[in-house]
Design an enzyme around this catalytic site. Sequence first.
Site, PDB file in Angstrom:
ATOM      1  N   ASP A 122       2.411  -1.641  -4.326  1.00 50.93           N
ATOM      2  CA  ASP A 122       1.046  -1.121  -4.387  1.00 50.93           C
ATOM      3  C   ASP A 122       0.482  -1.530  -5.731  1.00 50.93           C
ATOM      4  O   ASP A 122       1.226  -1.734  -6.687  1.00 50.93           O
ATOM      5  CB  ASP A 122       1.041   0.412  -4.247  1.00 50.93           C
ATOM      6  CG  ASP A 122      -0.309   0.960  -3.803  1.00 50.93           C
ATOM      7  OD1 ASP A 122      -1.300   0.784  -4.548  1.00 50.93           O
ATOM      8  OD2 ASP A 122      -0.375   1.561  -2.719  1.00 50.93           O
ATOM      9  N   GLY A 163       0.855  -1.188   0.000  1.00 51.17           N
ATOM     10  CA  GLY A 163       0.000   0.000   0.000  1.00 51.17           C
ATOM     11  C   GLY A 163       0.887   1.233   0.000  1.00 51.17           C
ATOM     12  O   GLY A 163       0.538   2.291   0.504  1.00 51.17           O
ATOM     13  N   ALA A 164       2.068   1.084  -0.618  1.00 55.68           N
ATOM     14  CA  ALA A 164       3.129   2.093  -0.490  1.00 55.68           C
ATOM     15  C   ALA A 164       2.890   3.357  -1.311  1.00 55.68           C
ATOM     16  O   ALA A 164       3.592   4.346  -1.134  1.00 55.68           O
ATOM     17  CB  ALA A 164       4.478   1.471  -0.882  1.00 55.68           C
ATOM     18  N   ALA A 165       1.910   3.345  -2.218  1.00 54.89           N
ATOM     19  CA  ALA A 165       1.654   4.545  -3.024  1.00 54.89           C
ATOM     20  C   ALA A 165       0.621   5.454  -2.378  1.00 54.89           C
ATOM     21  O   ALA A 165       0.400   6.571  -2.827  1.00 54.89           O
ATOM     22  CB  ALA A 165       1.200   4.150  -4.429  1.00 54.89           C
ATOM     23  N   GLY A 166      -0.023   4.981  -1.313  1.00 53.84           N
ATOM     24  CA  GLY A 166      -1.060   5.774  -0.640  1.00 53.84           C
ATOM     25  C   GLY A 166      -0.452   6.825   0.274  1.00 53.84           C
ATOM     26  O   GLY A 166       0.771   6.925   0.420  1.00 53.84           O
ATOM     27  N   HIS A 173      -8.734  -0.151  18.373  1.00 51.51           N
ATOM     28  CA  HIS A 173      -8.251   1.002  17.605  1.00 51.51           C
ATOM     29  C   HIS A 173      -9.399   1.729  16.918  1.00 51.51           C
ATOM     30  O   HIS A 173      -9.281   2.142  15.788  1.00 51.51           O
ATOM     31  CB  HIS A 173      -7.188   0.535  16.592  1.00 51.51           C
ATOM     32  CG  HIS A 173      -6.565   1.649  15.802  1.00 51.51           C
ATOM     33  ND1 HIS A 173      -5.930   2.719  16.392  1.00 51.51           N
ATOM     34  CD2 HIS A 173      -6.489   1.868  14.462  1.00 51.51           C
ATOM     35  CE1 HIS A 173      -5.485   3.540  15.444  1.00 51.51           C
ATOM     36  NE2 HIS A 173      -5.816   3.040  14.270  1.00 51.51           N
ATOM     37  N   ASN A 204      -7.464   0.098   8.260  1.00 52.88           N
ATOM     38  CA  ASN A 204      -8.658   0.117   9.109  1.00 52.88           C
ATOM     39  C   ASN A 204      -9.826  -0.650   8.484  1.00 52.88           C
ATOM     40  O   ASN A 204      -9.854  -0.827   7.282  1.00 52.88           O
ATOM     41  CB  ASN A 204      -9.075   1.575   9.361  1.00 52.88           C
ATOM     42  CG  ASN A 204      -8.344   2.150  10.565  1.00 52.88           C
ATOM     43  OD1 ASN A 204      -8.197   1.482  11.576  1.00 52.88           O
ATOM     44  ND2 ASN A 204      -7.886   3.382  10.448  1.00 52.88           N
ATOM     45  N   ILE A 250      -2.079  -1.989   9.404  1.00 59.12           N
ATOM     46  CA  ILE A 250      -2.405  -0.578   9.591  1.00 59.12           C
ATOM     47  C   ILE A 250      -3.801  -0.291   9.029  1.00 59.12           C
ATOM     48  O   ILE A 250      -4.503   0.600   9.482  1.00 59.12           O
ATOM     49  CB  ILE A 250      -1.344   0.293   8.866  1.00 59.12           C
ATOM     50  CG1 ILE A 250       0.044   0.053   9.473  1.00 59.12           C
ATOM     51  CG2 ILE A 250      -1.716   1.773   8.892  1.00 59.12           C
ATOM     52  CD1 ILE A 250       1.191   0.396   8.550  1.00 59.12           C
ATOM     53  N   ILE A 266      -0.544   7.144   3.599  1.00 60.15           N
ATOM     54  CA  ILE A 266       0.209   6.576   4.727  1.00 60.15           C
ATOM     55  C   ILE A 266       1.468   5.894   4.207  1.00 60.15           C
ATOM     56  O   ILE A 266       2.561   6.079   4.734  1.00 60.15           O
ATOM     57  CB  ILE A 266      -0.636   5.554   5.516  1.00 60.15           C
ATOM     58  CG1 ILE A 266      -1.825   6.247   6.173  1.00 60.15           C
ATOM     59  CG2 ILE A 266       0.218   4.821   6.564  1.00 60.15           C
ATOM     60  CD1 ILE A 266      -2.866   5.286   6.747  1.00 60.15           C
TER      61      ILE A 266
END
Length: 312
Positions: free
Chosen positions: A34, A7-10, A177, A119, A117, A12
């Site tokens: 991603d 999910g590295a392009a988002g 969380h 949600n 991470i 976060i």
Amino acid sequence: MKVAVLGAAGGIGQALALLLKTQLPSGSELSLYDIAPVTPGVAVDLSHIPTAVKIKGFSGEDATPALEGADVVLISAGVARKPGMDRSDLFNVNAGIVKNLVQQVAKTCPKACIGIITNPVNTTVAIAAEVLKKAGVYDKNKLFGVTTLDIIRSNTFVAELKGKQPGEVEVPVIGGHSGVTILPLLSQVPGVSFTEQEVADLTKRIQNAGTEVVEAKAGGGSATLSMGQAAARFGLSLVRALQGEQGVIECAYVEGDGQYARFFSQPLLLGKNGVEERKSIGTLSAFEQNALEGMLDTLKKDIALGEEFVNK
């Protein structure tokens, strides 16, 4: 030590990747994945930063090349909250994303420590556990829900209120969380005392801090930068512990002895195999005890939702 961010392009993911590129120990490898085609470019961009951390980016449906040989996998892939949504509204989309990515982790790097991470964490961690269990590779000492954002927010808000340096405040946060399941143990902060009103107000602000950001961004996103920092803090602590550093303690959402719920966030001693020891939550104030008892039904429902999603 190899760390993979899925999910590295988002929002976060990019913040997290930047912090890891600048702060991972020399000689580490950082792998970005991603579905978005921009991801290899994010890695090229970060590769120009002069640190001894090797970086590569991968895009497309298959995360395998990013996961090969990973020691730590941090999963931030998914959709973000918009105004009017709560974390559980994200469930329908994000549940499928987490299930798919964790299946790939189970296949490619089953011994890696996984930090979730995405949600709603109360539920996505249960999904991950069931997927790993089905694959026969589940180790409850290696699966974490990253709740560090609740801790850093608590530290910030307490320091602001009491005129302390933020670095000298450490608030344990237990439970889950989201919303009422987030329980800061303000009674355990050394050298600081609160009135009953302050405890009630601070607890509420910490529980609703995500919504504060969503509303302030006015439809333009949710907490990405502070979450990136929180995830980096957790990921770096985990790396230090895996490399043999003693005494590394972080709160995270893990499967424990089931005293309160199957998954529960509590202080953990981290070590070479992930969780070395689940530490006691200590003595709670009457307010905290009451809040703990009041949240458990919500937390258990969130967990059951994740279990059913995989096993239906």
